[in-house]
Design an enzyme around this catalytic site. Structure first.
Site, PDB file in Angstrom:
ATOM      1  N   SER A 407       0.824  -1.228   0.000  1.00  0.00           N
ATOM      2  CA  SER A 407       0.000   0.000   0.000  1.00  0.00           C
ATOM      3  C   SER A 407       0.845   1.259   0.000  1.00  0.00           C
ATOM      4  O   SER A 407       0.342   2.334  -0.247  1.00  0.00           O
ATOM      5  CB  SER A 407      -0.858   0.025   1.260  1.00  0.00           C
ATOM      6  N   HIS A 428      -1.742  -2.365  -6.476  1.00  0.00           N
ATOM      7  CA  HIS A 428      -2.249  -2.009  -5.144  1.00  0.00           C
ATOM      8  C   HIS A 428      -3.770  -2.078  -5.137  1.00  0.00           C
ATOM      9  O   HIS A 428      -4.455  -1.202  -5.673  1.00  0.00           O
ATOM     10  CB  HIS A 428      -1.770  -0.591  -4.765  1.00  0.00           C
ATOM     11  N   GLU A 440      -4.501   0.643  -8.080  1.00  0.00           N
ATOM     12  CA  GLU A 440      -3.372   1.536  -8.385  1.00  0.00           C
ATOM     13  C   GLU A 440      -2.262   0.676  -8.979  1.00  0.00           C
ATOM     14  O   GLU A 440      -1.807  -0.285  -8.346  1.00  0.00           O
ATOM     15  CB  GLU A 440      -2.879   2.214  -7.112  1.00  0.00           C
ATOM     16  N   ASN A 478      -2.859   6.901  -0.830  1.00  0.00           N
ATOM     17  CA  ASN A 478      -2.459   6.926   0.583  1.00  0.00           C
ATOM     18  C   ASN A 478      -1.580   8.126   0.920  1.00  0.00           C
ATOM     19  O   ASN A 478      -1.587   8.607   2.056  1.00  0.00           O
ATOM     20  CB  ASN A 478      -1.773   5.614   0.958  1.00  0.00           C
TER      21      ASN A 478
END
Ligand code: T1G
Length: 701
Positions: A407, A428, A440, A478
């Site tokens: 992540s 991801h 992602e 993130n």
């Protein structure tokens, strides 16, 4: 210029054929072509007219790229009225997805036939619009109120067999569509079938009460969106006033919805989602590697969800973990997830069984050596991931794609743990991986073009929305989330409560407030991520002090029944907990922060402008290809409301100069180190340019 519409006579039937790839959108040229076909048929001695499309689908709606441009006659409402008014029987022959204005053309035809795997729909609501060419008035007359409300407020297409049952189409054609449609038309003529104008059909008895009974449910599902309620008003008109009057009101409400910022946002999202899978520097014909079998390393929550996504798309999947217990635990979670999908009607029993049978567990790396793609989903620790990739390097066949589901870890460093960094990429997934649509795709400096092209295609095959990111801590989503969560926690310390901060964001439109999201994901996840960072990269400790204290008190969130909130053990409903407010006040005191009233508007601005500012840094650095990609990440990965268009579209819609001024103000109040404006933001404001203009002029798609 050649018209995309041709007219010819077959067995004395005038055949209007539309050929406007890729989806036969009803562009001006198509509308004009259909109109001249109808007029030609009226002028010559044919018995009937057949409207049919070449290519992969019947018209999938108005041409969305024409929206906002000066409209050209014939307008769609004019055209559909002319079709319906024809004195020659008009039959529409449907295949693929007859959507929006395309289905309205069919509704205005006197009869409709379709191949069995066709679907019909009115998805305008997904663009913040409503069917604006008579769809809201004709559908209830043909298919009844319940079908009309469902079709238009959900926007979900209806398969042809169901549409036949609902009365929206009249006949299913076996075999070749054109031959079958001509045969059906001849049968109608032979049977003396009357010209049947949908607008003249009666509405069902008790229709008005039926619609009234649906209002509460539609309003609840609308969650802040305007289009579903405008659609309902149109349907109420359809069942209470004469067609012409209802049609007039539909036009007014259609025009209103076209000017609604929600529709501008949703149209932005429509194209941003399609552009996201285009890699600017990768030719369309970049070769791809064959992917038949997929292996997953780590049978935890993510590993199991990724395995299901691949199996549901038809791949054979091997799920590997260190020992049999771990594998069995992972497979039992997969079984439970499939049982849940069957229970919720998302999958039939047979389909679930067929998908589950594609997933096999193993503890031996040798068993997965021949896989074409391996996705590592082990515990989020860089050293552990490097070890796994070194083992994969020794084990996997040459040419296999080695992917990591990390992540936020450094994918370049993971790739360097192998002798084949060109075969390494980040994939991801978002939890729960078998449900969340976002993927992602993280490209390292060494990732080979065919690995990239193959990964994009794999993402689409498993029905994910892929977005490309370069390597940085937390990639796109993130990395931005850290700023969003920072501001949420600072608002807590400065005077908010979990309830007040979350409610501010939920009332604004977020699916779930930041603190509730923290509790859902598990506060220990963030805690461990922070611990894995070198102290100098952890940021100001006061920001996460409350969350750290909650974790150290065993309050990990929903999974322990308490986090920022307490959770009702039966309903899982969140309950504000005064104990948490006490902890917040203690930490505020500890850091000498005087708590004050923080209104919802300040919370919204700090969280969203923080998000947008970081997003603009990410675009400016080339981590994301284009602003639209950032919006798609937040809409499909973080519950950002699509009708707000995503963090960057939203910033553009409120005015970048206002965003920059607010950020500078926040910098003065809360510290310039927290609020450094993105260089791209300053550049755009200085040039008086909107993001949409910049995207248009700088990198196009
Ligand atoms: N107009 C213009 N371009 C369109 C388009 C449309 N309606 N639909 C698709 N495209 C482009 C898309 O951008 C992409 O381009 C390519 O076609 C392939 O699409 C009065 C006003 C039909 C189910 O909302 O849902 O009618 O990226 O990648 O996955 O009531 O496209 O290749 O350059 O999505 O196979 C209502 C929208 C309009 C349907 C096919 N209609 N389209 O999905 O391919 S409003 C819709 C779709 C209306 C009237 C009102 C899907 C699809 P590019 P794709 P796909």
């Amino acid at each position: 210029m050649n018209s995309p519409v041709s007219f010819d006579v077959v067995d004395n039937i005038g055949v209007i054929t539309i050929d406007n790839p890729p989806v036969n959108a009803l562009s001006h040229a198509v509308r004009a072509g259909i109109q001249s076909g109808i007029r030609e048929a009226a002028a010559i001695d044919v018995d009937a007219v057949l409207i049919i499309c070449a290519g992969r689908t019947f018209c999938a709606g108005a041409d969305i790229t024409e929206f906002g441009k000066p409209p050209k006659s014939p307008w769609l409402p004019e055209l559909v009225d002319e079709i319906e008014a024809s004195d020659k029987l008009v039959v529409a022959a449907l295949h693929g997805t007859a959507l929006g204005g395309g289905f309205e053309v069919a509704l205005a035809s006197h009869y409709r036939c379709a191949v069995a795997d066709a679907a019909v729909g009115l998805p305008e609501v997904k663009l913040g619009l409503l069917p604006g060419a008579g769809g809201t008035q004709r559908t209830p007359r043909l298919g009844g109120v319940a079908t009309a409300v469902q079709l238009m407020t959900s926007g979900t297409p209806m398969p042809a067999p169901q549409a036949l049952e609902a009365g929206l189409i009249d006949h299913i054609v076996d075999g070749d569509l054109k031959a079958g449609a001509l045969q059906y038309t001849k049968k109608l003529l032979a049977d003396g079938a009357p010209i049947r104008r949908t607008s003249e059909l009666p509405v069902e008895a008790g229709a008005a009460e039926l619609v009234a009974g649906m209002r509460a449910e539609v309003a609840k599902r609308a969650r802040g969106q305007h289009a579903p309620l405008r659609i309902l008003e149109c349907i109420e008109q359809a069942v209470t006033v004469p067609f012409a009057e209802g049609y007039r009101r539909e036009r007014e409400l259609f025009t209103e919805s076209m000017q609604d910022p929600q529709s501008a946002a949703l149209r932005h999202v429509f194209f941003a989602e399609r552009n996201a899978s285009k890699i600017k520097d990768l030719p369309k014909d970049t070769p791809q590697r064959d992917i038949g079998t997929v292996a997953i390393i780590g049978a935890g929550t993510m590993g199991g969800g990724i395995a299901m996504s691949a199996a549901n798309a038809g791949y054979s999947v091997q799920l590997l973990d260190i020992d049999k217990d771990a594998v069995d635990r992972g497979l039992s979670v997969v079984d439970r997830n499939y049982a849940g999908m069957v229970k919720r009607g998302k999958l039939s029993e047979d389909a679930a069984k067929a998908c589950r049978e594609k997933i096999r567990g193993t503890t031996a790396y040798a068993d997965i050596a021949a896989a074409d793609l391996v996705i590592e989903a082990v515990f989020e620790n860089l050293d552990l991931k490097k070890k796994v990739f070194a083992q994969l390097d020794e084990t996997m066949k040459q040419g296999a794609i080695l992917a990591t589901n990390t992540s936020y870890q450094d994918v370049d460093a993971i790739a360097a743990a192998t002798g084949r960094p060109q075969d390494v990429i980040g994939l991801h997934f978002f939890s729960p991986a078998h449900i969340m649509k976002l993927l992602e795709i993280v490209r390292t400096d060494k990732t080979a073009d065919d690995v990239l092209a193959t990964s994009m295609a794999f993402a689409r095959k498993i029905r994910k929305v892929p977005v490309l990111s370069r390597v940085c801590y937390g990639f796109i989503g993130n990395r931005m989330l850290r700023v969003y969560m920072r501001e949420a926690q600072l608002c807590l310390l400065e005077g908010g409560t979990p309830e007040s901060v979350d409610t501010a964001m939920e009332d604004w439109g977020m699916a779930m407030g930041p603190l509730s999201v923290g509790d859902l994901a598990g506060l220990d996840v963030g805690y461990k991520a922070r611990e894995s960072l070198p102290p100098e990269e952890r940021g100001d400790p006061k920001v996460t002090r409350v969350a750290d204290l909650l974790v150290e008190a065993g309050r990990l969130g929903q999974k322990t029944g308490a986090g920022f909130y307490r959770y009702d053990p039966d309903t899982r409903k969140r309950i504000p907990d005064p104990e948490v407010v006490t902890i917040i006040e203690q930490v505020a005191n500890e850091y000498g922060i005087a708590r004050r009233d923080i209104d919802a508007a300040e919370v919204v601005d700090r969280l969203l402008f923080g998000l947008a500012n970081e997003g603009l840094k990410i675009v400016g650095e080339g981590i994301a290809q284009r602003p639209g990609d950032v919006d798609i990440v937040y809409i499909y990965g973080y519950g950002f409301p699509a009708y707000r268009g995503g963090p960057l579209h939203y910033a553009d819609s409120v005015g970048l100069d206002h965003v920059l001024a607010s950020i500078r103000e926040f910098g003065k109040r809360f510290g310039a180190e927290l609020w450094t404006p993105a260089p791209l933001l300053e550049e755009l404001v200085a040039n008086k340019q909107s993001l949409a203009d910049w995207q248009e002029h700088n990198n196009g798609i």
